[in-house]
Design a protein around this motif. Structure first.
Motif, PDB file in Angstrom:
ATOM      1  N   ILE A   4       0.866  -1.179   0.000  1.00  0.00           N
ATOM      2  CA  ILE A   4       0.000   0.000   0.000  1.00  0.00           C
ATOM      3  C   ILE A   4       0.901   1.226   0.000  1.00  0.00           C
ATOM      4  O   ILE A   4       1.460   1.611   1.038  1.00  0.00           O
ATOM      5  CB  ILE A   4      -0.949  -0.039   1.211  1.00  0.00           C
ATOM      6  CG1 ILE A   4      -1.839  -1.266   1.067  1.00  0.00           C
ATOM      7  CG2 ILE A   4      -1.769   1.242   1.306  1.00  0.00           C
ATOM      8  CD1 ILE A   4      -2.681  -1.564   2.240  1.00  0.00           C
ATOM      9  N   THR A   5       1.040   1.804  -1.171  1.00  0.00           N
ATOM     10  CA  THR A   5       1.986   2.919  -1.295  1.00  0.00           C
ATOM     11  C   THR A   5       1.441   4.186  -0.641  1.00  0.00           C
ATOM     12  O   THR A   5       2.214   5.054  -0.243  1.00  0.00           O
ATOM     13  CB  THR A   5       2.318   3.188  -2.776  1.00  0.00           C
ATOM     14  OG1 THR A   5       1.089   3.297  -3.491  1.00  0.00           O
ATOM     15  CG2 THR A   5       3.142   2.068  -3.364  1.00  0.00           C
ATOM     16  N   ALA A   6       0.108   4.280  -0.511  1.00  0.00           N
ATOM     17  CA  ALA A   6      -0.493   5.493   0.053  1.00  0.00           C
ATOM     18  C   ALA A   6      -0.491   5.488   1.585  1.00  0.00           C
ATOM     19  O   ALA A   6      -0.979   6.421   2.209  1.00  0.00           O
ATOM     20  CB  ALA A   6      -1.919   5.651  -0.455  1.00  0.00           C
ATOM     21  N   ALA A   7       0.027   4.441   2.224  1.00  0.00           N
ATOM     22  CA  ALA A   7       0.004   4.380   3.687  1.00  0.00           C
ATOM     23  C   ALA A   7       0.895   5.463   4.288  1.00  0.00           C
ATOM     24  O   ALA A   7       1.874   5.885   3.679  1.00  0.00           O
ATOM     25  CB  ALA A   7       0.469   3.000   4.157  1.00  0.00           C
ATOM     26  N   ARG A   8       0.500   5.885   5.486  1.00  0.00           N
ATOM     27  CA  ARG A   8       1.329   6.833   6.255  1.00  0.00           C
ATOM     28  C   ARG A   8       2.062   6.066   7.351  1.00  0.00           C
ATOM     29  O   ARG A   8       1.458   5.160   7.940  1.00  0.00           O
ATOM     30  CB  ARG A   8       0.446   7.883   6.956  1.00  0.00           C
ATOM     31  CG  ARG A   8      -0.267   8.849   6.058  1.00  0.00           C
ATOM     32  CD  ARG A   8      -0.834   9.990   6.911  1.00  0.00           C
ATOM     33  NE  ARG A   8      -2.070   9.627   7.605  1.00  0.00           N
ATOM     34  CZ  ARG A   8      -2.412  10.068   8.815  1.00  0.00           C
ATOM     35  NH1 ARG A   8      -1.588  10.843   9.508  1.00  0.00           N
ATOM     36  NH2 ARG A   8      -3.552   9.719   9.366  1.00  0.00           N
ATOM     37  N   PRO A   9       3.294   6.372   7.696  1.00  0.00           N
ATOM     38  CA  PRO A   9       4.142   7.410   7.115  1.00  0.00           C
ATOM     39  C   PRO A   9       4.887   6.932   5.885  1.00  0.00           C
ATOM     40  O   PRO A   9       5.624   7.714   5.283  1.00  0.00           O
ATOM     41  CB  PRO A   9       5.126   7.700   8.248  1.00  0.00           C
ATOM     42  CG  PRO A   9       5.339   6.375   8.889  1.00  0.00           C
ATOM     43  CD  PRO A   9       4.002   5.690   8.820  1.00  0.00           C
ATOM     44  N   ALA A  10       4.731   5.648   5.528  1.00  0.00           N
ATOM     45  CA  ALA A  10       5.469   5.102   4.382  1.00  0.00           C
ATOM     46  C   ALA A  10       4.706   3.894   3.865  1.00  0.00           C
ATOM     47  O   ALA A  10       3.751   3.431   4.500  1.00  0.00           O
ATOM     48  CB  ALA A  10       6.885   4.682   4.820  1.00  0.00           C
ATOM     49  N   ALA A  11       5.115   3.375   2.743  1.00  0.00           N
ATOM     50  CA  ALA A  11       4.439   2.223   2.138  1.00  0.00           C
ATOM     51  C   ALA A  11       4.389   1.041   3.113  1.00  0.00           C
ATOM     52  O   ALA A  11       5.321   0.820   3.899  1.00  0.00           O
ATOM     53  CB  ALA A  11       5.169   1.817   0.857  1.00  0.00           C
TER      54      ALA A  11
END
Ligand code: TIU
Length: 230
Positions: A4-11
Motif C-alpha cells: 500500500i503505497t499510500a500508507a502513512r508514514p510510508a508504504a
C-alpha cells in the motif's frame, strides 16, 4: 507482496499468508443507544460511519482467505473480572452491570454486548472476549495469532483512541506490524479520531501505519490464498 503505497508514514507491504483482519469491539454497547458508550455521555451516532467501509473490507478479507478475528469488551455476570476502578469511575447514567434496554451494560452474553448485525462474525471466525481495552491483556490472542503464524494486523473497530490504540500499542510491543484503517476506526470525538491516527503514524510510524480501506481492497486478491494453518 501486496504493498500500500499510500500508507502513512510510508508504504506498507504485507504477506497475505501472515496477515489477519482484526475487528475491535463493534458491539451494540458502543454503537447503539442504551449501551455503555451512551451511558458515558457519548453521541453513539459518531461511530456508525465505520460500518459501511468495514462491511466491504470484511467481504474483501474473507474472499482473499485472510484470517478474520473479532473482539468484544465485556465482563463476567458476577463482575469478578472488572477492576473496582473501572466499575466506580466517573458518573455514567448506567454503570457496568446495570440493567439497560439491551440487557446488563457490558456483560458477556447480553444482547448489547454482542457485535452489531451488519458485522456479525461468520462461523469459524474467532471472537475474543476481553475484560480490558487492549485485546492482548487477559486473553489468548497472542497464542492464537502465533498458532496461525500471523505477524501483521489490519486493525479496525472502535474506539480509535481507546481500544484500538491500546491494542495497537500492545501488538506493536509484541512485534506485530499494524496497519490501521482510518475509515474503519471510529471515535466519539472527531479531534481524537484525527489526532489518534496522527499519533500512530508520527515519528516514522511509532506504533504502526495508517491507510484507507480502499487502499487495502485495491491490492487484495479476489480468490483465497491458502493460510499456512489450513
Ligand atoms: N469509551 C470508549 O471510547 N471506549 C471504550 O470504552 N471501549 C472501546 O474503545 N472498545
Amino acid at each position: 507482496m501486496p504493498t500500500i503505497t499510500a500508507a502513512r508514514p510510508a508504504a506498507y507491504a504485507f504477506d497475505l499468508h501472515t496477515t489477519a483482519l482484526l475487528v475491535i469491539d463493534m458491539q451494540r454497547d458502543f454503537l447503539e443507544p442504551g449501551g455503555f458508550g451512551e451511558s458515558l455521555g457519548n453521541d453513539v451516532g459518531q461511530l456508525r460511519r465505520t460500518i459501511g467501509p468495514l462491511t466491504a473490507l470484511l467481504a474483501g478479507a474473507r474472499a482473499a482467505g485472510l484470517t478474520v478475528l473479532h473482539t468484544r469488551e465485556g465482563h463476567l455476570p458476577d463482575l469478578s473480572d472488572c477492576p473496582p476502578a473501572k466499575l466506580e469511575r466517573g458518573a455514567p447514567s448506567r454503570r457496568i452491570g446495570d440493567p439497560g434496554p439491551n440487557g446488563r451494560i457490558l456483560i458477556r452474553g447480553e444482547y448489547g454486548h454482542d457485535i452489531v448485525d451488519e458485522l456479525a462474525p461468520l462461523p469459524g471466525e474467532p471472537v475474543i472476549d476481553k475484560p480490558g481495552k487492549g485485546a492482548f491483556y487477559a486473553t489468548g490472542l497472542d497464542e492464537l495469532l502465533a498458532e496461525r503464524n500471523v505477524r501483521s494486523l489490519l486493525v479496525t473497530g472502535v474506539t480509535t483512541e481507546v481500544c484500538v490504540h491500546t491494542t495497537v500499542r500492545e501488538a506493536n510491543d509484541r512485534g506485530y506490524e499494524c496497519l490501521v484503517l482510518a475509515d474503519c476506526v471510529g471515535s466519539y470525538f472527531p479531534e481524537f479520531q484525527r489526532v489518534g491516527l496522527d499519533m500512530i503514524a508520527a515519528q516514522g510510524g511509532i506504533f504502526g501505519w495508517v491507510a484507507d480501506s480502499m487502499d487495502v481492497l485495491a491490492v487484495l486478491p479476489t480468490t483465497p490464498v491458502l493460510q499456512p494453518s489450513s
